[in-house]
Design a protein around this motif. Structure first.
Motif, mmCIF file in Angstrom:
data_model
loop_
_atom_site.group_PDB
_atom_site.id
_atom_site.type_symbol
_atom_site.label_atom_id
_atom_site.label_comp_id
_atom_site.label_asym_id
_atom_site.label_seq_id
_atom_site.Cartn_x
_atom_site.Cartn_y
_atom_site.Cartn_z
ATOM 1 N N ALA A 62 -80.315 40.256 -4.153
ATOM 2 C CA ALA A 62 -80.566 40.951 -2.889
ATOM 3 C C ALA A 62 -80.465 42.471 -3.038
ATOM 4 O O ALA A 62 -81.187 43.210 -2.371
ATOM 5 N N CYS A 63 -79.581 42.926 -3.919
ATOM 6 C CA CYS A 63 -79.339 44.365 -4.106
ATOM 7 C C CYS A 63 -79.493 44.710 -5.592
ATOM 8 O O CYS A 63 -78.494 44.899 -6.299
ATOM 9 N N PRO A 64 -80.713 44.795 -6.101
ATOM 10 C CA PRO A 64 -80.916 45.009 -7.544
ATOM 11 C C PRO A 64 -80.370 46.338 -8.069
ATOM 12 O O PRO A 64 -80.124 46.463 -9.272
ATOM 13 N N THR A 65 -80.134 47.326 -7.189
ATOM 14 C CA THR A 65 -79.584 48.606 -7.654
ATOM 15 C C THR A 65 -78.061 48.640 -7.579
ATOM 16 O O THR A 65 -77.452 49.674 -7.840
ATOM 17 N N GLY A 66 -77.456 47.528 -7.199
ATOM 18 C CA GLY A 66 -76.002 47.428 -7.129
ATOM 19 C C GLY A 66 -75.525 47.219 -5.704
ATOM 20 O O GLY A 66 -76.284 47.385 -4.748
ATOM 21 N N TYR A 67 -74.266 46.862 -5.571
ATOM 22 C CA TYR A 67 -73.703 46.565 -4.255
ATOM 23 C C TYR A 67 -72.198 46.744 -4.264
ATOM 24 O O TYR A 67 -71.559 46.752 -5.320
ATOM 25 N N ASP A 68 -71.651 46.919 -3.076
ATOM 26 C CA ASP A 68 -70.205 46.931 -2.854
ATOM 27 C C ASP A 68 -69.859 45.670 -2.077
ATOM 28 O O ASP A 68 -70.542 45.333 -1.101
ATOM 29 N N VAL A 69 -68.807 44.967 -2.493
ATOM 30 C CA VAL A 69 -68.347 43.791 -1.764
ATOM 31 C C VAL A 69 -67.464 44.276 -0.619
ATOM 32 O O VAL A 69 -66.436 44.911 -0.846
ATOM 33 N N LEU A 70 -67.880 44.015 0.621
ATOM 34 C CA LEU A 70 -67.120 44.444 1.789
ATOM 35 C C LEU A 70 -66.109 43.391 2.225
ATOM 36 O O LEU A 70 -65.044 43.734 2.739
ATOM 37 N N SER A 71 -66.444 42.122 2.047
ATOM 38 C CA SER A 71 -65.498 41.051 2.354
ATOM 39 C C SER A 71 -65.867 39.813 1.548
ATOM 40 O O SER A 71 -67.014 39.637 1.150
ATOM 41 N N ARG A 72 -64.851 38.990 1.335
ATOM 42 C CA ARG A 72 -65.039 37.755 0.573
ATOM 43 C C ARG A 72 -64.062 36.732 1.120
ATOM 44 O O ARG A 72 -62.867 37.012 1.265
ATOM 45 N N ASP A 73 -64.569 35.537 1.454
ATOM 46 C CA ASP A 73 -63.722 34.520 2.057
ATOM 47 C C ASP A 73 -64.095 33.150 1.505
ATOM 48 O O ASP A 73 -65.273 32.854 1.323
ATOM 49 N N GLY A 74 -63.106 32.342 1.238
ATOM 50 C CA GLY A 74 -63.361 30.991 0.755
ATOM 51 C C GLY A 74 -62.304 30.027 1.243
ATOM 52 O O GLY A 74 -61.164 30.411 1.481
ATOM 53 N N SER A 75 -62.717 28.773 1.419
ATOM 54 C CA SER A 75 -61.764 27.743 1.831
ATOM 55 C C SER A 75 -62.225 26.389 1.308
ATOM 56 O O SER A 75 -63.407 26.182 1.040
ATOM 57 N N GLY A 82 -64.860 13.853 -0.746
ATOM 58 C CA GLY A 82 -64.492 14.880 -1.715
ATOM 59 C C GLY A 82 -64.285 16.206 -1.005
ATOM 60 O O GLY A 82 -64.393 16.298 0.214
ATOM 61 N N PRO A 83 -63.988 17.258 -1.773
ATOM 62 C CA PRO A 83 -63.712 18.548 -1.141
ATOM 63 C C PRO A 83 -64.979 19.208 -0.593
ATOM 64 O O PRO A 83 -66.028 19.170 -1.226
ATOM 65 N N ALA A 84 -64.847 19.803 0.587
ATOM 66 C CA ALA A 84 -65.915 20.622 1.159
ATOM 67 C C ALA A 84 -65.509 22.070 0.918
ATOM 68 O O ALA A 84 -64.474 22.520 1.415
ATOM 69 N N VAL A 85 -66.285 22.780 0.121
ATOM 70 C CA VAL A 85 -65.950 24.146 -0.265
ATOM 71 C C VAL A 85 -66.880 25.117 0.449
ATOM 72 O O VAL A 85 -68.099 24.995 0.353
ATOM 73 N N ASP A 86 -66.289 26.051 1.179
ATOM 74 C CA ASP A 86 -67.040 27.108 1.850
ATOM 75 C C ASP A 86 -66.720 28.430 1.176
ATOM 76 O O ASP A 86 -65.547 28.739 0.924
ATOM 77 N N ARG A 87 -67.759 29.193 0.895
ATOM 78 C CA ARG A 87 -67.601 30.535 0.336
ATOM 79 C C ARG A 87 -68.556 31.463 1.064
ATOM 80 O O ARG A 87 -69.700 31.089 1.321
ATOM 81 N N SER A 88 -68.109 32.657 1.361
ATOM 82 C CA SER A 88 -69.011 33.640 1.946
ATOM 83 C C SER A 88 -68.549 35.036 1.549
ATOM 84 O O SER A 88 -67.359 35.256 1.284
ATOM 85 N N MET A 89 -69.507 35.937 1.488
ATOM 86 C CA MET A 89 -69.173 37.319 1.227
ATOM 87 C C MET A 89 -70.189 38.219 1.903
ATOM 88 O O MET A 89 -71.325 37.796 2.159
ATOM 89 N N VAL A 90 -69.761 39.413 2.217
ATOM 90 C CA VAL A 90 -70.642 40.425 2.788
ATOM 91 C C VAL A 90 -70.707 41.559 1.779
ATOM 92 O O VAL A 90 -69.680 42.037 1.297
ATOM 93 N N VAL A 91 -71.926 41.962 1.450
ATOM 94 C CA VAL A 91 -72.124 43.056 0.501
ATOM 95 C C VAL A 91 -72.970 44.139 1.154
ATOM 96 O O VAL A 91 -73.762 43.873 2.064
ATOM 97 N N ALA A 92 -72.801 45.370 0.682
ATOM 98 C CA ALA A 92 -73.620 46.497 1.100
ATOM 99 C C ALA A 92 -74.321 47.017 -0.139
ATOM 100 O O ALA A 92 -73.689 47.247 -1.184
ATOM 101 N N CYS A 93 -75.620 47.190 -0.044
ATOM 102 C CA CYS A 93 -76.399 47.677 -1.186
ATOM 103 C C CYS A 93 -76.107 49.158 -1.431
ATOM 104 O O CYS A 93 -75.889 49.928 -0.495
#
Length: 94
Positions: A62-75, A82-93
Motif C-alpha cells: 500500500a505504501c511502496p515509499t515506506g510507512y509509519d505504524v500508527l497503531s497495532r492491535d491483536g487478539s 480452534g483459535p480465532a486470531v484478529d490482527r489490525s494495524m493503521v499505517v501512514a505512508c
C-alpha cells in the motif's frame, strides 16, 4: 453428472471450506486520512495460519515509499473450531 447422498454433501462441504480458507488469504486494506493529513491505511490481517508478516506485506504494498505504524492491535479468542486470531494495524505512508 450430479452429486447425490453423502458424497454430494461431502463435496459441497469441502468446496465451502476451501472458499472460506481462500477468503482469509488476503489482508483487508482500507484507505484513510490520518490525523496529521497523510494518506494511510487500516489493515485487517487476521487468521490463525498467518503472522504479523501478512500485515507488514500489505503495508509495504500500500505504501511502496515506506510507512509509519500508527497503531497495532491483536487478539486471540478460543472457539470450538480452534483459535480465532484478529490482527489490525493503521499505517501512514511516508
Amino acid at each position: 453428472m450430479s452429486l447425490n447422498g453423502k458424497t454430494g454433501a461431502s463435496m459441497r462441504l469441502i468446496a465451502i471450506l476451501c472458499a472460506v480458507a481462500l477468503a482469509g488469504c488476503a489482508a483487508s486494506v482500507d484507505r484513510i486520512q490520518t490525523g496529521d493529513g497523510r494518506t494511510g491505511y487500516n489493515i485487517e490481517c487476521g487468521g490463525s495460519a498467518y503472522s504479523w508478516a501478512k500485515c507488514y506485506k500489505a503495508a509495504t504494498k500500500a505504501c511502496p515509499t515506506g510507512y509509519d505504524v500508527l497503531s497495532r492491535d491483536g487478539s486471540t479468542t478460543q472457539t470450538n473450531y480452534g483459535p480465532a486470531v484478529d490482527r489490525s494495524m493503521v499505517v501512514a505512508c511516508k
